[in-house]
Design a protein around this motif. Structure first.
Motif, PDB file in Angstrom:
ATOM      1  N   PRO A  37       0.846  -1.201   0.000  1.00 42.73           N
ATOM      2  CA  PRO A  37       0.000   0.000   0.000  1.00 42.73           C
ATOM      3  C   PRO A  37       0.880   1.250   0.000  1.00 42.73           C
ATOM      4  CG  PRO A  37       0.146  -0.896   2.205  1.00 42.73           C
ATOM      5  CD  PRO A  37       0.922  -1.830   1.315  1.00 42.73           C
ATOM      6  N   LYS A  38       0.416   2.266  -0.665  1.00 39.18           N
ATOM      7  CA  LYS A  38       1.099   3.563  -0.710  1.00 39.18           C
ATOM      8  C   LYS A  38       0.042   4.629  -0.435  1.00 39.18           C
ATOM      9  CE  LYS A  38       4.717   1.419  -2.380  1.00 39.18           C
ATOM     10  NZ  LYS A  38       5.860   1.120  -1.548  1.00 39.18           N
ATOM     11  N   GLY A  39       0.462   5.789   0.063  1.00 38.94           N
ATOM     12  CA  GLY A  39      -0.597   6.737   0.328  1.00 38.94           C
ATOM     13  C   GLY A  39      -0.220   8.118   0.816  1.00 38.94           C
ATOM     14  N   LEU A  40       1.018   8.508   0.762  1.00 45.53           N
ATOM     15  CA  LEU A  40       1.334   9.888   1.126  1.00 45.53           C
ATOM     16  C   LEU A  40       0.799  10.823   0.046  1.00 45.53           C
ATOM     17  CD1 LEU A  40       4.988   9.640   2.474  1.00 45.53           C
ATOM     18  CD2 LEU A  40       2.884   9.959   3.773  1.00 45.53           C
ATOM     19  N   ARG A  41       0.193  11.919   0.461  1.00 48.52           N
ATOM     20  CA  ARG A  41      -0.398  12.861  -0.493  1.00 48.52           C
ATOM     21  C   ARG A  41       0.658  13.409  -1.454  1.00 48.52           C
ATOM     22  NH1 ARG A  41      -5.260  12.694  -1.714  1.00 48.52           N
ATOM     23  NH2 ARG A  41      -5.707  14.884  -1.859  1.00 48.52           N
ATOM     24  N   ASN A  42       0.238  13.557  -2.688  1.00 49.24           N
ATOM     25  CA  ASN A  42       1.052  14.174  -3.739  1.00 49.24           C
ATOM     26  C   ASN A  42       2.318  13.397  -4.078  1.00 49.24           C
ATOM     27  OD1 ASN A  42      -0.803  16.363  -3.929  1.00 49.24           O
ATOM     28  ND2 ASN A  42       0.137  17.233  -2.111  1.00 49.24           N
ATOM     29  N   THR A  43       2.331  12.089  -3.820  1.00 48.76           N
ATOM     30  CA  THR A  43       3.507  11.289  -4.156  1.00 48.76           C
ATOM     31  C   THR A  43       3.260  10.414  -5.383  1.00 48.76           C
ATOM     32  OG1 THR A  43       2.869   9.548  -2.596  1.00 48.76           O
ATOM     33  CG2 THR A  43       4.390  11.261  -1.794  1.00 48.76           C
ATOM     34  N   PHE A  44       2.139  10.635  -6.069  1.00 53.98           N
ATOM     35  CA  PHE A  44       1.815   9.924  -7.303  1.00 53.98           C
ATOM     36  C   PHE A  44       1.653  10.968  -8.395  1.00 53.98           C
ATOM     37  CE2 PHE A  44      -0.681   7.683 -10.437  1.00 53.98           C
ATOM     38  CZ  PHE A  44      -0.252   6.376 -10.333  1.00 53.98           C
ATOM     39  N   ALA A  45       2.244  10.720  -9.555  1.00 55.57           N
ATOM     40  CA  ALA A  45       2.183  11.699 -10.642  1.00 55.57           C
ATOM     41  C   ALA A  45       1.870  11.030 -11.970  1.00 55.57           C
ATOM     42  CB  ALA A  45       3.510  12.447 -10.758  1.00 55.57           C
ATOM     43  N   ILE A  46       1.134  11.732 -12.786  1.00 48.70           N
ATOM     44  CA  ILE A  46       0.888  11.301 -14.161  1.00 48.70           C
ATOM     45  C   ILE A  46       1.952  11.981 -15.019  1.00 48.70           C
ATOM     46  CG2 ILE A  46      -0.731  11.363 -16.091  1.00 48.70           C
ATOM     47  CD1 ILE A  46      -2.973  11.531 -13.866  1.00 48.70           C
ATOM     48  N   ILE A  47       2.817  11.191 -15.605  1.00 50.76           N
ATOM     49  CA  ILE A  47       3.906  11.711 -16.432  1.00 50.76           C
ATOM     50  C   ILE A  47       3.391  12.009 -17.845  1.00 50.76           C
ATOM     51  CG2 ILE A  47       6.222  11.245 -17.348  1.00 50.76           C
ATOM     52  CD1 ILE A  47       6.050  11.512 -14.234  1.00 50.76           C
ATOM     53  N   SER A  48       2.597  11.078 -18.376  1.00 52.63           N
ATOM     54  CA  SER A  48       1.990  11.235 -19.704  1.00 52.63           C
ATOM     55  C   SER A  48       0.766  10.327 -19.743  1.00 52.63           C
ATOM     56  CB  SER A  48       2.975  10.846 -20.810  1.00 52.63           C
ATOM     57  OG  SER A  48       3.178   9.437 -20.822  1.00 52.63           O
ATOM     58  N   THR A  50       0.652   7.599 -21.051  1.00 52.98           N
ATOM     59  CA  THR A  50       1.129   6.209 -21.043  1.00 52.98           C
ATOM     60  C   THR A  50       2.195   5.947 -19.979  1.00 52.98           C
ATOM     61  OG1 THR A  50       2.750   6.707 -22.767  1.00 52.98           O
ATOM     62  CG2 THR A  50       0.601   5.834 -23.498  1.00 52.98           C
ATOM     63  N   CYS A  51       2.326   6.845 -19.006  1.00 58.10           N
ATOM     64  CA  CYS A  51       3.317   6.656 -17.951  1.00 58.10           C
ATOM     65  C   CYS A  51       2.882   7.367 -16.669  1.00 58.10           C
ATOM     66  CB  CYS A  51       4.677   7.199 -18.389  1.00 58.10           C
ATOM     67  SG  CYS A  51       6.007   6.962 -17.178  1.00 58.10           S
ATOM     68  N   VAL A  52       3.009   6.655 -15.546  1.00 62.17           N
ATOM     69  CA  VAL A  52       2.770   7.234 -14.220  1.00 62.17           C
ATOM     70  C   VAL A  52       4.000   6.952 -13.359  1.00 62.17           C
ATOM     71  CG1 VAL A  52       0.244   7.042 -14.350  1.00 62.17           C
ATOM     72  CG2 VAL A  52       1.586   5.147 -13.399  1.00 62.17           C
ATOM     73  N   ALA A  53       4.082   7.644 -12.223  1.00 62.53           N
ATOM     74  CA  ALA A  53       5.232   7.465 -11.346  1.00 62.53           C
ATOM     75  C   ALA A  53       4.842   7.778  -9.908  1.00 62.53           C
ATOM     76  CB  ALA A  53       6.382   8.369 -11.788  1.00 62.53           C
ATOM     77  N   TYR A  54       5.624   7.253  -8.976  1.00 69.22           N
ATOM     78  CA  TYR A  54       5.411   7.583  -7.565  1.00 69.22           C
ATOM     79  C   TYR A  54       6.743   7.588  -6.830  1.00 69.22           C
ATOM     80  CZ  TYR A  54       5.831   2.606  -6.333  1.00 69.22           C
ATOM     81  OH  TYR A  54       6.295   1.318  -6.154  1.00 69.22           O
ATOM     82  N   LEU A  55       6.771   8.310  -5.718  1.00 70.07           N
ATOM     83  CA  LEU A  55       7.957   8.352  -4.867  1.00 70.07           C
ATOM     84  C   LEU A  55       8.037   7.082  -4.035  1.00 70.07           C
ATOM     85  CD1 LEU A  55       8.082  11.974  -3.379  1.00 70.07           C
ATOM     86  CD2 LEU A  55       9.524  10.987  -5.175  1.00 70.07           C
ATOM     87  N   ASP A  56       9.228   6.548  -3.926  1.00 74.79           N
ATOM     88  CA  ASP A  56       9.482   5.375  -3.103  1.00 74.79           C
ATOM     89  C   ASP A  56      10.451   5.794  -1.993  1.00 74.79           C
ATOM     90  OD1 ASP A  56       9.278   2.494  -2.626  1.00 74.79           O
ATOM     91  OD2 ASP A  56      11.390   2.432  -3.192  1.00 74.79           O
ATOM     92  N   PHE A  57      10.188   5.314  -0.789  1.00 76.33           N
ATOM     93  CA  PHE A  57      10.926   5.752   0.391  1.00 76.33           C
ATOM     94  C   PHE A  57      11.724   4.618   1.020  1.00 76.33           C
ATOM     95  CE2 PHE A  57       7.333   8.508  -0.181  1.00 76.33           C
ATOM     96  CZ  PHE A  57       7.845   9.767   0.046  1.00 76.33           C
ATOM     97  N   VAL A  58      12.787   4.983   1.747  1.00 77.32           N
ATOM     98  CA  VAL A  58      13.547   4.011   2.531  1.00 77.32           C
ATOM     99  C   VAL A  58      12.698   3.600   3.723  1.00 77.32           C
ATOM    100  CG1 VAL A  58      15.776   4.941   1.837  1.00 77.32           C
ATOM    101  CG2 VAL A  58      14.692   5.818   3.892  1.00 77.32           C
ATOM    102  N   GLY A  59      13.081   2.531   4.361  1.00 81.21           N
ATOM    103  CA  GLY A  59      12.376   2.123   5.574  1.00 81.21           C
ATOM    104  C   GLY A  59      11.931   0.686   5.525  1.00 81.21           C
ATOM    105  N   SER A  60      11.815   0.142   4.353  1.00 76.36           N
ATOM    106  CA  SER A  60      11.504  -1.277   4.227  1.00 76.36           C
ATOM    107  C   SER A  60      12.450  -1.835   3.181  1.00 76.36           C
ATOM    108  CB  SER A  60      10.039  -1.473   3.809  1.00 76.36           C
ATOM    109  OG  SER A  60       9.814  -0.911   2.540  1.00 76.36           O
TER     110      SER A  60
END
Length: 131
Positions: A37-48, A50-60
């Motif tokens: 599961p992911k869910g921090l606000r504003n950490t998902f972006a539509i690049i185009s 045909t492409c999306v992206a999200y921030l990935d964090f350390v900790g696991s």
């Protein structure tokens, strides 16, 4: 009714922006499936479309990146439980750019500056399932 497409529509983009939680699934050629599961606000972006992206964090662990290197397949799912329920899946090939790389620096402005960022995970879309 289920609809399959190969690129994001304006309506789907709006749905994505309204979601606060999403799920990422990857798997190696052999072995277990990883679902996170992911869910921090504003950490998902539509690049185009045909492409999306999200921030990935350390900790696991870094199982998503390991699976991307091994097989590449990735699914992102978003679910709405409002008056307009919807299950939305994006299928495709994952890739990632580690913090400090040229490609990371190109896209980091799409996201908030938060502590613990490890990388940006991208999903190049093959198919979208919208139900």
């Amino acid at each position: 009714m289920v609809d399959f497409t190969n690129s994001l529509s304006d309506k789907q983009n709006q749905f994505i922006h309204e979601q606060s939680v999403f799920f990422v699934s990857t798997c190696p050629k052999e072995g277990r499936i990883n679902l996170s599961p992911k869910g921090l606000r504003n950490t998902f972006a539509i690049i185009s479309d045909t492409c999306v992206a999200y921030l990935d964090f350390v900790g696991s662990g870094n199982e998503t990146a390991a699976h991307i290197l091994n097989d590449g397949r990735m699914t992102i799912m978003m679910t709405s439980f409002t008056q307009n329920p919807n299950i939305f899946r994006i299928y495709g090939k994952g890739r990632f750019e580690i913090k400090g790389s040229e490609e990371f620096n190109k896209y980091k402005g799409l996201f908030p500056a938060l502590p613990g960022i490890r990388q940006i995970i991208f999903l190049d879309i093959d198919t979208i399932q919208d139900s």
